[in-house]
Every structure is written in C-alpha cells, then in structure tokens.
Design a protein around this motif. Structure first.
Motif, PDB file in Angstrom:
ATOM      1  N   PHE A 416      12.122  16.733  16.695  1.00 17.37           N
ATOM      2  CA  PHE A 416      10.936  15.980  16.272  1.00 17.37           C
ATOM      3  C   PHE A 416      10.033  16.836  15.382  1.00 17.37           C
ATOM      4  N   THR A 417       9.793  18.083  15.782  1.00 18.61           N
ATOM      5  CA  THR A 417       8.725  18.862  15.158  1.00 18.61           C
ATOM      6  C   THR A 417       9.219  20.103  14.436  1.00 18.61           C
ATOM      7  N   GLY A 418      10.437  20.524  14.693  1.00 21.11           N
ATOM      8  CA  GLY A 418      10.901  21.773  14.114  1.00 21.11           C
ATOM      9  C   GLY A 418      10.462  22.995  14.890  1.00 21.11           C
ATOM     10  N   ARG A 419       9.808  22.797  16.040  1.00 20.75           N
ATOM     11  CA  ARG A 419       9.369  23.933  16.852  1.00 20.75           C
ATOM     12  C   ARG A 419       9.822  23.769  18.287  1.00 20.75           C
ATOM     13  N   MET A 420       9.997  24.910  18.972  1.00 23.39           N
ATOM     14  CA  MET A 420      10.436  24.874  20.368  1.00 23.39           C
ATOM     15  C   MET A 420       9.224  24.662  21.274  1.00 23.39           C
ATOM     16  N   LEU A 421       9.479  24.050  22.432  1.00 34.28           N
ATOM     17  CA  LEU A 421       8.455  23.986  23.458  1.00 34.28           C
ATOM     18  C   LEU A 421       8.491  25.276  24.271  1.00 34.28           C
ATOM     19  N   ASN A 422       7.388  25.549  24.952  1.00 30.94           N
ATOM     20  CA  ASN A 422       7.310  26.718  25.817  1.00 30.94           C
ATOM     21  C   ASN A 422       8.111  26.446  27.097  1.00 30.94           C
ATOM     22  N   GLU A 423       9.169  27.209  27.306  1.00 31.97           N
ATOM     23  CA  GLU A 423      10.067  26.937  28.431  1.00 31.97           C
ATOM     24  C   GLU A 423       9.398  27.187  29.779  1.00 31.97           C
ATOM     25  N   ASP A 424       8.563  28.241  29.877  1.00 35.87           N
ATOM     26  CA  ASP A 424       7.932  28.536  31.174  1.00 35.87           C
ATOM     27  C   ASP A 424       7.017  27.400  31.596  1.00 35.87           C
ATOM     28  N   LEU A 425       6.217  26.937  30.639  1.00 34.85           N
ATOM     29  CA  LEU A 425       5.352  25.799  30.962  1.00 34.85           C
ATOM     30  C   LEU A 425       6.199  24.580  31.315  1.00 34.85           C
ATOM     31  N   GLY A 426       7.310  24.422  30.625  1.00 39.75           N
ATOM     32  CA  GLY A 426       8.181  23.279  30.891  1.00 39.75           C
ATOM     33  C   GLY A 426       8.744  23.326  32.304  1.00 39.75           C
ATOM     34  N   ARG A 427       9.208  24.502  32.716  1.00 38.59           N
ATOM     35  CA  ARG A 427       9.761  24.605  34.074  1.00 38.59           C
ATOM     36  C   ARG A 427       8.671  24.374  35.106  1.00 38.59           C
ATOM     37  N   PHE A 428       7.467  24.903  34.823  1.00 38.31           N
ATOM     38  CA  PHE A 428       6.339  24.686  35.727  1.00 38.31           C
ATOM     39  C   PHE A 428       6.043  23.192  35.839  1.00 38.31           C
ATOM     40  N   HIS A 429       6.013  22.515  34.688  1.00 31.06           N
ATOM     41  CA  HIS A 429       5.790  21.073  34.658  1.00 31.06           C
ATOM     42  C   HIS A 429       6.832  20.365  35.508  1.00 31.06           C
ATOM     43  N   CYS A 430       8.099  20.757  35.340  1.00 33.76           N
ATOM     44  CA  CYS A 430       9.178  20.094  36.073  1.00 33.76           C
ATOM     45  C   CYS A 430       9.021  20.277  37.581  1.00 33.76           C
ATOM     46  N   MET A 431       8.771  21.525  37.987  1.00 30.87           N
ATOM     47  CA  MET A 431       8.647  21.791  39.428  1.00 30.87           C
ATOM     48  C   MET A 431       7.487  21.003  40.026  1.00 30.87           C
ATOM     49  N   PRO A 483      -0.019  20.740  31.972  1.00 31.06           N
ATOM     50  CA  PRO A 483       0.791  21.716  31.223  1.00 31.06           C
ATOM     51  C   PRO A 483       1.663  21.065  30.167  1.00 31.06           C
ATOM     52  N   PHE A 484       2.124  19.830  30.438  1.00 36.19           N
ATOM     53  CA  PHE A 484       2.955  19.138  29.460  1.00 36.19           C
ATOM     54  C   PHE A 484       2.148  18.827  28.197  1.00 36.19           C
ATOM     55  N   LEU A 485       0.953  18.251  28.409  1.00 35.06           N
ATOM     56  CA  LEU A 485       0.108  17.902  27.265  1.00 35.06           C
ATOM     57  C   LEU A 485      -0.219  19.141  26.441  1.00 35.06           C
ATOM     58  N   TRP A 486      -0.641  20.216  27.144  1.00 39.85           N
ATOM     59  CA  TRP A 486      -0.970  21.468  26.470  1.00 39.85           C
ATOM     60  C   TRP A 486       0.238  21.964  25.693  1.00 39.85           C
ATOM     61  N   ASN A 487       1.408  21.876  26.338  1.00 36.57           N
ATOM     62  CA  ASN A 487       2.644  22.378  25.743  1.00 36.57           C
ATOM     63  C   ASN A 487       2.981  21.640  24.455  1.00 36.57           C
ATOM     64  N   VAL A 488       2.972  20.296  24.486  1.00 35.83           N
ATOM     65  CA  VAL A 488       3.401  19.570  23.285  1.00 35.83           C
ATOM     66  C   VAL A 488       2.408  19.748  22.147  1.00 35.83           C
ATOM     67  N   ILE A 489       1.111  19.856  22.464  1.00 35.94           N
ATOM     68  CA  ILE A 489       0.121  19.992  21.386  1.00 35.94           C
ATOM     69  C   ILE A 489       0.151  21.408  20.835  1.00 35.94           C
ATOM     70  N   GLN A 490       0.158  22.386  21.753  1.00 35.79           N
ATOM     71  CA  GLN A 490       0.102  23.776  21.317  1.00 35.79           C
ATOM     72  C   GLN A 490       1.381  24.163  20.573  1.00 35.79           C
ATOM     73  N   SER A 491       2.537  23.707  21.088  1.00 36.96           N
ATOM     74  CA  SER A 491       3.799  24.093  20.450  1.00 36.96           C
ATOM     75  C   SER A 491       3.959  23.455  19.083  1.00 36.96           C
ATOM     76  N   ALA A 492       3.373  22.267  18.893  1.00 41.69           N
ATOM     77  CA  ALA A 492       3.486  21.641  17.578  1.00 41.69           C
ATOM     78  C   ALA A 492       2.769  22.479  16.529  1.00 41.69           C
ATOM     79  N   ILE A 493       1.718  23.198  16.957  1.00 42.60           N
ATOM     80  CA  ILE A 493       0.944  23.994  16.006  1.00 42.60           C
ATOM     81  C   ILE A 493       1.557  25.382  15.845  1.00 42.60           C
ATOM     82  N   SER A 494       1.854  26.027  16.976  1.00 45.63           N
ATOM     83  CA  SER A 494       2.253  27.430  16.865  1.00 45.63           C
ATOM     84  C   SER A 494       3.458  27.757  17.733  1.00 45.63           C
ATOM     85  N   GLY A 495       4.317  26.785  17.984  1.00 44.38           N
ATOM     86  CA  GLY A 495       5.512  27.086  18.761  1.00 44.38           C
ATOM     87  C   GLY A 495       6.509  27.912  17.958  1.00 44.38           C
ATOM     88  N   LYS A 496       7.526  28.411  18.666  1.00 48.13           N
ATOM     89  CA  LYS A 496       8.563  29.174  17.983  1.00 48.13           C
ATOM     90  C   LYS A 496       9.335  28.234  17.048  1.00 48.13           C
TER      91      LYS A 496
END
Lengths: 556, 205
Positions: A416-431, A483-496
C-alpha cells in the motif's frame, strides 16, 4: 471498436486523476485508490462501532441500568451491530482487499466496471453518516441489527426508516461490488491464466460475490416491505393485520446467514494468501480449497432457518436445517486442516501477519465448534438469545474476520505505502488483541450457558463478576487499537523502505513497484501461472518450461 | 527495481494492452455484468413470491375476504409484453442490418406496448375491489405488481434513451456498437419473463 469509442469509454484514464496523496480523497476510478478508501473509511467506522461497544460494556459493568437509559442502550446496541457488520467488516474484507487485490490477481489493469466501483464505494460514507446521524437527529433504531417486527414496527418510526434507508444503500453498494468482482474474475482474466491457477482469494471473492448476488436483494426487498409496514401501515409482518412475522425472519435470515459467509469467506481467501508466503510452502490442497469454498457457498444458502428453531418451525424443517448446518463444518474443516498442513514443516517467520493468522485459526475453530453445537436443536433452544450466541458470533466475526483484516494490513501495508510497519508494535498489538478478545468473549459462553439473556442492560447480580472480566477484556481490545493506529500513521511517514517485494512472495501484486503505478504495472502484465510455487529455490522455477500443476506437486 | 521472480509476459505493448482491455470493456463483459445484475433483481422478485406463497399457505384469511382477481386485463397485459419482446427483437435485427429508421420504428412500437401495459395496469388498480392496506394478500399483490410496474417504467425510459441514441447513423447505437440497445433488450426480456412468473403465481394459482 474505434478510438473514438475507447476515448469516451469506462476504461481507466490516468491523465484525469490527481496525483499524490490528493487522489485518495478524490472520486477516483483506480481500483487501488478505491480499495484504500474502503479500508480507511471502514476503519473509521470500526472506531465508531468500537466506541459503541465500549458504551455497552460500560453499562454492563454493574447489574443495574445506571450508565444509559434503556432506550439509549437499545439504540447503542443496534448501531453497534449495524455499523460493525455493514460498515466495517463487509466493506473491508470484500471492498477494500477485493478491490485492491483482484485486478492484480487476474492480471487486469482495473476492475471490469471502474465507475460502478467508485459508485459502490461512495454509497458507503453517506449511508454510514446517515445511520450514525440518526442517533443525534431523532434517536436511532432500537430493534437490534435484525430489526425483527413487530418491535421494529412499533418503536419510533423515524430512526427505523433511516436505518432501513442506510442498509438499502449499503446493500446496493454490496451488489454493485459483487457484480464487479464476478465480471472481473470471469471476464478480465489474462489470456493464459486458467481458473484453477488463480490465487485462492479470487475463488473466495467469487464465492462471496455469488452469495451477495443471491441473498442481498432478498434483504432489500424485505426491508422495502418492512418500510411499507412502518410508513403505509400495510400488514406484511404485522400480526394485528394478519401478517406473519416468521416470514420476515425467513427472508431476513436468507440474507443474514449467508452474510456470515460474506464476512468470513474473503477472510479465508486472505489467510490462504498470507500463510504460504510466510511459511515458504505451497498452499496445501489447492483443489480441495476451491471445492470447499464452493461447498460453503451452496450450503450457506440453505441453512438460514437454524436461526429460527425457537420460532415454531416444524420438525422436518428443524431436522433439515440441523443436518445442513452441521455439514458446513466439513468444508470448513477441510480448509483448516489445509492451512495447518501449509504451516506444517514450513520455515515460518513469526511476524505480525502470521501471528494474527494463527490467532484467527484458534479463534475461528472455537467459534466453529460452538456453531456446530448451536446447530443442534435442543442445545440451541437452551441457549437461544443468550450470551452464548453473542460469544459464538463474536468468535466468528471478530476472532475470524477482524483478525484477518489486521493480518492483511500487516501483510499488504508494504504494498500500500512502500514502507514497512513496525514489527514490535505489531506483535504487541496482536498479543493485546488476542488476550483482550478472549478475555472479553470467552467468559460470555459461561454467561450464556447459565442463562444471561442478550440485549439487556440489567441482569441478575450473580453474573456481575464475569461481566466485569468481560468489560476488562473489551478495554484491552480498545487499548490495543492505539499501537496499531500509531504504527500505521507513523510508519507511513518514516517507516523502513519496503522495496517491491519484502516477503519474496510470488503472487502478482508483488511484481510491481510499491506503491503500484496507476496502471498496476509500468511495463508488461506478468502472467503468474503458479502463485504458490514456494518450496523450490526461486531461481529454479521456469514457468515457461513446466505447467503450474507440476510445480504444486514438486513443492514439498 | 526489476524483479527476478519468474514471470512470463504475453503482450509486448502496454498501450495496446490497455486499449484491448478498454475495448473488451465495451464488449461481452458489460452484457455479462448486466446479466449478473438481473440475477440479483430476480432474487428480489423471488423474495416477494416466496413471501406471497408462504402467506397463502400459512395465513388463510377468513371466508369471504378473498377476492377473485379479474383475468381479462392481466391476460391482455401478458400478450402486450410478449409481443413487445418480439418487437424489441425486431429493432435489434434492424440495427444489425444498419436500418436505423426501422430500428427506431420498432423501438417506438415497443415503447407504446410498454405504455399500454402500464395504462392497463393502472386501470386494473383502480377497479380492484381491495386497497393496499386491506389485508396481507392485497399488500403483497400491490408490492409485487408495483415493483414490476416500476421495472416496466424504467424499461420504457431505457427504450426512449436508446431511440434517441439511434437517431442517425452517427449516433451511439450503430450496427457496430449496439450495446445500449442490447442491454435494454436483455432488460426488457427479463422484465417480460418476470411478468409471466408473476402472472402465474398471483393470478392463476
């Protein structure tokens, strides 16, 4: 067919579209833009529906009605169900991912009817606003998302009429989407791509669209009749005028039971795309997966009356619908064993997408088992309209569909964006989601078995503790969104930066740049005859030399 | 970034491919999409019919409240619609032979038959011995026939649009591109077919 016709045709016209992020706010006909519009719009309504769920759980912390008045509670309950089903899950699992992925998967540069596609999306925001605004104008509908008469006929009419209008708009959107998906999959496939070579999500969307085409119009007709009952005082479903409320239930559930499959079949398709990539293995049992989807479609259309075992159905009907409902466990079970076999012995990377998919498998199996239990008449009569049904339903649609929506966002976000999401936040979100979800809905089985009715704001004090545990779980789920909301917004701007194909996947959407250009592929359209050719070294696959079928056999 | 993944391309020129797809969008798959839409529409009618048959089976009204429907007008209506299907087909044949004048004539005849149907149905409504809110049968009768009448109205409007598009040889509807006409024709045949089922269920059963 001359150039004059082509130039005023319905085909994609890249020159007329705004570029950059502005195009996501425009009336675009690009399927990728529309898909993301569906996704973001759906997520906004998820937050609305979640806030309503929070209000419900707050009310239920104590056994007396102290947080909301009873009619407000009924309105909140109705809005929660309607928003979550018609504005979040159905648009997102079908509209968002379907629009984004299906043209890629069939090798097309857009959907079959791009303008109809845009119409289908732009029906949703006004319908949703209408629905939510009805709460503030005159009071929303109070009769639950099922709108059973005579309750829906006797409660205040304005909210109910607005509810009906909104659901009719959303049903129209759903039907337009279904037409588009069927036409795209069957008619726009690239020459050379056989039906049995399509990625599994295409099959899932084909099955879902068949269900939409067969059942949504019936709901529309029923709701028109219901609105006549309310406005013109006809007697279709009004017993006082000789009407028959059970007919409403038949017609309503003829849509609303398949609606469950409209919500979970696309999720089945999405998880079939996610697991092989991250387990580095071919999808196990492609052909059985296809047949089980079609089996679920056929069975899904003939099981609706299991919702009506307590409505005075005759014994033959109970027997038939019990057997048919129980049989759905067979194709569903085939799919689950196939996913487990796909994971079996694979080199699984435990990232957020896989964790959410595994959470889906666990939750959906639990929900499926209670579903088989509910299909049995004596048990169903015991727990009918209790919290057991609430728990079962949420295990299917939240534990199933919503978990897969999150898994898919983690899987396709790089595209979608060309950038990766933060995996640690993602795992935290999932748990957090998994724990919160099970804490919230697991204990509700116990509540139901012990007789707490659903849709009430006051209950017997013996259920207080379990309800409080449930509310804590709901709070955890609410927190897990942050964490999900923060992740998708923050990663769209400055994700890997993700690169074109961060997962080394083989399905065709990864064979273009991230995010993809307007015509999907800058150059030629790739023909991927083997979307699940994992298990052999990537460079060793020579598709021109071997048929796809042989590769499936060769892959582990 | 160029991909190292195994892909095999079929067509060389992107522009040509896009063109091909746009042309394809004007061919078979539009009729296919319309057919899917009509399937959905048929399901709406199926819902009404199922409701009516169920009401009839499980909600018998007291003696003396069941009205016998007059068969004369609806039979005439059936004939009108069946003939109109044939005339619409003739319009299609005419445009395929590039005969615009005849095509427009047949379209007007079809529209006239549609309007005659609507007039006759209106007349029937006013002479019926029951009203919308009288009882369950009456309500379902008006809902189903009214919904069908709405379809006939839309179909008639479509005919006028096609008629307008087929005005001259340079219009939208020509011998090479008669999709609007074909779509309207398929829709019209569908509405006729639904009427036959409706006629059997509501008037003959």
């Amino acid at each position: 067919m001359t150039a004059t016709i082509a130039s005023r045709g319905t085909g994609p016209r890249p020159r007329l579209q705004p570029t950059g992020w502005l195009r996501y706010f425009s009336f675009s006909v690009d399927h990728k833009v529309i898909g993301l519009q569906y996704l973001v719009c759906g997520f906004v309504f998820y937050l609305v529906g979640g806030a309503l769920a929070g209000a419900i759980r707050t009310e239920l912390i104590s056994p007396v009605a102290d947080f909301m008045a009873r009619d407000v509670y009924n309105q909140v309950l109705t809005l929660h169900g309607t928003v979550m089903i018609f504005l979040w899950i159905v648009p997102v699992v079908n509209g968002a991912f379907g629009n984004y992925l299906i043209p890629f998967y069939v090798g097309a540069r857009d959907m079959a009817f791009p303008r109809l596609n845009a119409v289908a999306f732009w029906l949703i925001p006004p319908a949703g606003l209408l629905l939510v605004a009805s709460y503030f104008i005159t009071g929303a509908a109070q009769s639950g998302w099922t709108a059973y008469p005579p309750l829906s006929v006797t409660t205040p009419a304005t909210g109910q009429i607005i509810w009906i209008l909104s659901v009719l708009l959303l049903g129209g959107s759903s039907i337009f989407g279904g037409i588009n998906f069927i036409a795209t999959i069957l008619k726009l496939r690239q020459p050379g791509l056989k039906l049995m070579q399509m990625p599994m999500y295409c099959w899932a969307m084909l099955g879902t669209s068949i269900l939409v085409i067969a059942s949504t119009p019936v709901l529309a007709g029923t709701l028109v009749l219901l609105s006549f009952d309310i406005v013109a005082h006809t007697g279709f479903f009004n017993p006082a005028l000789g009407g028959n409320v059970v007919v409403y239930q038949h017609l309503f559930w003829f849509y609303s039971h398949p609606a469950v499959y409209i919500m979970v079949l696309p999720a089945f398709g999405l998880v079939s795309e996610i697991l092989p990539v991250h387990a580095r293995k071919p999808l196990f049992g492609y052909v059985t997966m296809v047949y089980s989807i079609m089996g679920i479609v056929v069975l899904g259309l003939i099981v609706w009356a299991h919702h009506m075992f307590t409505s005075g159905t005759p014994p033959w009907m109970r027997l038939f619908f019990t057997i048919a409902t129980t049989f759905i466990a067979v194709p569903t079970g085939i799919k689950f064993f196939n996913w487990l076999a796909t994971l079996w012995g694979g080199r699984i990377s435990l990232n957020s997408a896989v964790l959410f998919s595994c959470g889906f498998i666990v939750n959906f199996v639990l929900g499926g088992i209670t579903g088989v239990a509910l299909a049995q008449v004596p048990f169903d009569i015991h727990v009918h309209d209790t919290y057991f049904v609430v728990a079962h339903f949420h295990y299917i649609v939240f534990g199933g569909s919503v978990f897969i929506i999150f898994a898919s966002v983690y899987h396709w976000y790089p595209k979608f964006t060309g950038r990766m999401l933060n995996e640690d936040l993602g795992r935290f979100h999932c748990m957090l989601t998994f724990i919160g979800f099970n804490l919230c809905f697991g204990p509700q089985h116990w509540l139901g078995l012990n007789g707490m009715p659903r849709r009430v704001s006051e209950y017997d004090p013996q259920f207080t503790l379990i309800n409080q545990i449930s509310s804590v779980g709901a709070l955890l789920m609410a927190i897990s969104t942050l964490p999900f909301l923060w992740n998708v917004i923050q990663s769209a701007i400055s994700g890997k930066i993700a690169g074109d194909n961060p997962w080394n996947a083989l399905t065709p959407e990864w064979l273009t740049s991230s995010p993809p250009p307007v015509q999907n592929w800058a150059g030629e359209t790739p023909l991927v005859e083997e979307p699940y050719g994992y298990g052999v070294p990537i460079n060793a696959i020579d598709l021109s030399a071997t048929s796809g079928r042989d590769l499936w056999r060769s892959g582990k | 970034m160029t991909s190292t993944l195994p892909v095999q391309s079929k067509s060389a020129d992107v522009k040509e491919q896009v063109e091909k797809q746009i042309n394809k969008a004007h061919g078979d798959h539009r009729i296919f999409g319309l057919a899917i839409f009509l399937t959905a529409d048929a399901m709406t009618f199926a819902g009404f019919f199922a409701a009516y048959l169920t009401f009839k089976a499980v909600n018998p009204l007291p003696e003396g409240t069941i009205y016998e429907l007059e068969l004369l007008l609806p039979t005439l209506n059936t004939v009108l619609l069946l003939v109109s299907s044939a005339t619409f087909h003739s319009a299609g044949q005419a445009i395929r032979n590039s005969n615009h004048g005849r095509c427009r004539l047949w379209l007007l005849v079809t529209a006239a038959l549609g309007i005659a149907f609507l007039t006759s149905q209106m007349f029937e409504y006013f002479t019926l011995p029951f009203g919308l809110t009288d009882n369950l049968y009456a309500s379902t009768f008006f809902a189903a026939t009214g919904f069908h009448g709405l379809h006939v109205t839309l179909g008639t409007l479509m005919i006028f649009i096609v008629w307008w598009q087929a005005r001259e040889a340079g219009g939208r509807v020509t011998a090479n591109n008669h999709f609007p006409l074909e779509a309207a024709e398929l829709y019209w045949h569908f509405v006729d077919g639904i009427w036959v089922v409706l006629f059997v269920i509501f008037y003959l059963l």
